[in-house]
Design an enzyme around this catalytic site. Structure first.
Site, PDB file in Angstrom:
ATOM      1  N   HIS A 195      41.855  38.616  36.877  1.00 25.77           N
ATOM      2  CA  HIS A 195      42.704  37.915  37.706  1.00 25.77           C
ATOM      3  C   HIS A 195      42.443  36.433  37.619  1.00 25.77           C
ATOM      4  CE1 HIS A 195      44.079  36.925  41.623  1.00 25.77           C
ATOM      5  NE2 HIS A 195      43.233  36.125  41.808  1.00 25.77           N
ATOM      6  N   CYS A 198      49.439  38.182  38.898  1.00 27.07           N
ATOM      7  CA  CYS A 198      48.749  37.066  39.085  1.00 27.07           C
ATOM      8  C   CYS A 198      48.451  35.997  37.990  1.00 27.07           C
ATOM      9  CB  CYS A 198      47.217  37.228  39.697  1.00 27.07           C
ATOM     10  SG  CYS A 198      46.276  38.168  38.469  1.00 27.07           S
TER      11      CYS A 198
END
Length: 194
Positions: free
Chosen positions: A30, A108
């Site tokens: 992420h 993301c």
């Protein structure tokens, strides 16, 4: 334009997913972009509004217990003022809606790269989004992953089904318990005249 502000990519290890993907040599990460002491990131949800959110820079606990801070990568600097960045993030929110999230096609890391390109003219390092890149080259790879990882709708469907199953099990257990209690009460409450 204002003073130069560093643009930093904060990278987090998603170690619960890496248990599955590390066997094929791919990490799952992420990321978020930090600027002006604020970190902007993107995540999925089942609604048609922005999936962009803000956390304290480098604070993995705000993401959840399955994330661990890995590293900060300085990407460059920007002359945009903080107010300008808020407007940019708001505009990006029209493209990066929660229900548009997809682990392979719009995640993301795609958001971090888009914001970084606007702020300092640089993409994020390729290794951070390698799973999505390989998936575009090797389409069957996507079919190897659990579908609830891919989109918030699939995740919500999976969670809803699990909750429904648990509810049905609880109702069945309660009904069985009530029947057993009633049967036991009927046996012990029986009186016979002599």
């Amino acid at each position: 334009m204002g003073a130069n502000q560093l643009v930093v990519l904060n990278v987090y290890d998603m170690y619960w997913m890496n248990e599955y993907t590390s066997s094929i040599g791919i990490g799952v990460f992420h990321s978020g972009i930090e600027v002006y002491g604020r970190e902007f990131a993107y995540g999925g949800h089942p609604y048609p509004f922005s999936g962009i959110f803000e956390i304290s820079p480098g604070n993995a606990s705000e993401l959840g217990e399955t994330f661990k801070f890995k590293e900060a990568v300085v990407l460059g600097s920007t002359d945009f003022l903080e107010d300008d960045i808020e407007k940019i993030v708001e505009e990006l929110g029209k493209e990066y809606k929660g229900n548009a999230y997809h682990l392979m096609h719009k995640n993301c890391n795609h958001f971090s790269s888009a914001l970084s390109e606007i702020l300092c003219g640089k993409e994020i390092p390729r290794w951070i989004n390698r799973l999505a890149y390989f998936s575009s080259c090797i389409p069957f790879l996507q079919s190897c992953l659990p579908k609830e990882w891919l989109t918030p709708a699939a995740l919500q469907s999976s969670v809803s089904q699990e909750l429904q199953d648990e509810l049905e099990e609880a109702e069945d257990a309660a009904a069985s318990s009530a029947m057993a209690s009633a049967a036991a009460g009927a046996r012990t409450g029986r009186h016979t005249k002599l």
